[in-house]
Design a protein around this motif. Sequence first.
Motif, short mmCIF file in Angstrom:
data_model
loop_
_atom_site.label_atom_id
_atom_site.label_comp_id
_atom_site.label_asym_id
_atom_site.label_seq_id
_atom_site.Cartn_x
_atom_site.Cartn_y
_atom_site.Cartn_z
N GLU A 106 1.00 -1.01 0.01
CA GLU A 106 0.20 -0.08 0.27
C GLU A 106 0.38 1.30 -0.12
OE1 GLU A 106 0.75 -0.81 3.88
OE2 GLU A 106 0.43 -2.25 2.37
N ARG A 107 1.66 1.69 0.29
CA ARG A 107 3.14 2.02 0.10
C ARG A 107 3.31 2.88 -1.45
NH1 ARG A 107 7.37 1.45 4.86
NH2 ARG A 107 5.94 0.76 7.07
N ASN A 108 3.13 1.82 -1.97
CA ASN A 108 3.20 1.74 -3.52
C ASN A 108 2.66 1.24 -4.68
OD1 ASN A 108 4.54 1.41 -6.45
ND2 ASN A 108 6.18 1.07 -5.80
N PRO A 109 1.05 2.06 -4.85
CA PRO A 109 0.42 1.85 -5.73
C PRO A 109 0.11 1.43 -6.53
CG PRO A 109 0.24 4.17 -4.38
CD PRO A 109 1.35 3.39 -4.53
N ALA A 110 1.37 1.34 -7.28
CA ALA A 110 1.50 0.02 -8.26
C ALA A 110 1.99 -1.33 -8.31
CB ALA A 110 2.62 1.20 -9.33
N ALA A 111 2.42 -1.03 -7.14
CA ALA A 111 2.71 -2.80 -6.34
C ALA A 111 1.75 -3.38 -5.98
CB ALA A 111 4.26 -2.25 -5.29
N LEU A 112 1.01 -2.44 -5.28
CA LEU A 112 -0.84 -3.10 -4.50
C LEU A 112 -1.52 -3.28 -5.80
CD1 LEU A 112 -2.61 -3.35 -2.86
CD2 LEU A 112 -2.94 -0.97 -2.50
N ALA A 113 -1.03 -2.50 -7.62
CA ALA A 113 -2.06 -3.12 -8.17
C ALA A 113 -1.32 -3.98 -9.14
CB ALA A 113 -2.20 -1.84 -9.66
N LEU A 114 -0.03 -4.50 -8.78
CA LEU A 114 0.13 -6.31 -10.02
C LEU A 114 0.15 -6.57 -8.44
CD1 LEU A 114 2.01 -7.49 -11.40
CD2 LEU A 114 4.32 -5.75 -10.28
N LEU A 115 -0.47 -6.58 -7.12
CA LEU A 115 -0.27 -7.82 -6.57
C LEU A 115 -1.99 -8.33 -6.81
CD1 LEU A 115 0.09 -9.65 -4.26
CD2 LEU A 115 -0.75 -7.61 -2.75
N ALA A 116 -3.28 -6.97 -6.99
CA ALA A 116 -4.15 -6.82 -7.36
C ALA A 116 -4.38 -8.57 -8.94
CB ALA A 116 -4.77 -6.03 -7.33
N LEU A 117 -3.21 -7.79 -9.27
CA LEU A 117 -3.57 -8.64 -10.59
C LEU A 117 -3.03 -10.17 -10.39
CD1 LEU A 117 -3.69 -8.97 -13.79
CD2 LEU A 117 -1.32 -7.99 -13.75
N GLY A 118 -2.08 -10.31 -10.04
CA GLY A 118 -1.29 -11.51 -9.96
C GLY A 118 -2.66 -12.74 -8.48
N ILE A 119 -3.20 -11.23 -7.65
CA ILE A 119 -3.65 -12.72 -7.28
C ILE A 119 -5.79 -12.99 -7.82
CG2 ILE A 119 -6.08 -12.61 -5.50
CD1 ILE A 119 -4.27 -10.84 -3.80
N ALA A 120 -5.62 -11.84 -9.19
CA ALA A 120 -6.41 -12.13 -10.22
C ALA A 120 -6.00 -13.11 -10.95
CB ALA A 120 -7.09 -11.23 -10.99
N MET A 121 -4.93 -13.64 -11.81
CA MET A 121 -4.72 -14.36 -12.01
C MET A 121 -4.67 -15.31 -11.60
SD MET A 121 -1.73 -12.35 -14.73
CE MET A 121 -0.56 -14.15 -14.95
N GLY A 122 -4.03 -16.10 -10.11
CA GLY A 122 -4.06 -17.22 -9.66
C GLY A 122 -5.47 -18.14 -9.73
N TRP A 123 -5.84 -16.62 -9.32
CA TRP A 123 -7.75 -17.38 -9.60
C TRP A 123 -8.04 -17.57 -10.49
CZ3 TRP A 123 -12.17 -15.14 -11.87
CH2 TRP A 123 -13.11 -16.11 -10.65
N ARG A 124 -7.61 -16.74 -11.35
CA ARG A 124 -8.37 -17.33 -12.90
C ARG A 124 -7.91 -18.50 -13.23
NH1 ARG A 124 -10.66 -19.35 -15.75
NH2 ARG A 124 -11.96 -18.37 -17.92
N LEU A 125 -6.65 -18.76 -12.72
CA LEU A 125 -5.78 -20.17 -13.56
C LEU A 125 -6.11 -21.15 -12.59
CD1 LEU A 125 -2.46 -18.15 -14.89
CD2 LEU A 125 -4.02 -19.18 -16.17
N TRP A 126 -6.66 -21.00 -11.29
CA TRP A 126 -6.71 -21.93 -10.74
C TRP A 126 -7.58 -23.66 -10.80
CZ3 TRP A 126 -3.77 -24.21 -6.53
CH2 TRP A 126 -5.03 -24.90 -5.64
N PRO A 127 -8.69 -22.82 -11.47
CA PRO A 127 -9.51 -24.11 -11.85
C PRO A 127 -8.96 -24.17 -13.35
CG PRO A 127 -10.78 -22.03 -12.67
CD PRO A 127 -8.95 -22.02 -11.83
N VAL A 128 -8.02 -24.05 -13.42
CA VAL A 128 -8.37 -24.45 -15.27
C VAL A 128 -6.50 -25.59 -16.22
CG1 VAL A 128 -9.69 -22.95 -16.36
CG2 VAL A 128 -6.74 -22.31 -15.93
N ALA A 129 -6.32 -25.33 -14.72
CA ALA A 129 -4.51 -25.51 -14.89
C ALA A 129 -4.23 -27.10 -15.09
CB ALA A 129 -3.49 -24.57 -14.22
N GLY A 130 -5.37 -27.47 -14.18
CA GLY A 130 -5.12 -29.42 -13.49
C GLY A 130 -3.95 -30.17 -12.90
N ALA A 131 -3.38 -30.18 -13.41
CA ALA A 131 -1.62 -31.25 -12.58
C ALA A 131 -1.06 -30.08 -12.77
CB ALA A 131 -1.59 -32.37 -13.02
N LEU A 132 -1.36 -29.20 -12.81
CA LEU A 132 -0.18 -27.67 -12.72
C LEU A 132 -0.54 -26.65 -12.41
CD1 LEU A 132 1.13 -27.43 -17.23
CD2 LEU A 132 1.99 -28.74 -15.42
N ARG A 133 -1.58 -27.23 -11.43
CA ARG A 133 -2.24 -25.40 -10.75
C ARG A 133 -1.30 -24.78 -9.53
NH1 ARG A 133 -6.20 -29.71 -9.39
NH2 ARG A 133 -8.33 -27.81 -10.90
#
Length: 220
Positions: A106-133
């Motif tokens: 939160e001290r760095n808004p751009a880093a916070l946005a990137l963290l949010a993107l990473g969480i969204a990516m992980g959430w989206r990929l988790w159900p479709v990545a199969g054995a590689l999740r």
Amino acid sequence: MFALAVSAAGFATIYLLRHCAGPSGVARSLTKTLSTGLLAAAALFAGAPVLLVAGLGLGAIGDLLLSRSGARTFLAGLVAFAVAHLAYTFLFLNAGAVPANLIAPERNPAALALLALGIAMGWRLWPVAGALRWPVLVYVGIIVMMGMAALSLPIPPEGPYDPLLAIAAASLFILSDAILAFELFLLPATHRLRRISPYVVWVPYWLAQALFLAAFAGLT
């Protein structure tokens, strides 16, 4: 050093034009590996930080592995790139990146946005990545941490490097990997975008590696 970097760009162009969307083979593996391997050699001869040489070298190993077909080589390539991102992360920390921004973004808004993107990516990929999740989830976490470390570099810099080039490199790397994840796990096998996705992945990826070299080996 400059000649090695130019040679790397030449092999990257050959790979883009002739092998990027082609089948596995010796020529494809060779051109792809040399595209990054020569950047690592350029960094070594330039006396660049060891962590930069390691990151680029591991990227070349990852390129070699991902140029081949098969689940095992893909996983091994994923591991190689994950360790490369750890090398870049420690490179940024050694260059003055603020560790607190990795813990409290939160001290760095751009880093916070990137963290949010990473969480969204992980959430989206988790159900479709199969054995590689799990490997994919760990990889997403590591590359996001690398990007956050880049965004935490001080401006102006505290050493002989260019933080803006480093941030651009990290951003391009994340963009390339996001497109690759979309292609591998979300894009239908017969979708017409698959005709261009390998090229869209390759260009920002190689530019990212070249910009890492430029940022920390004085090629600007």
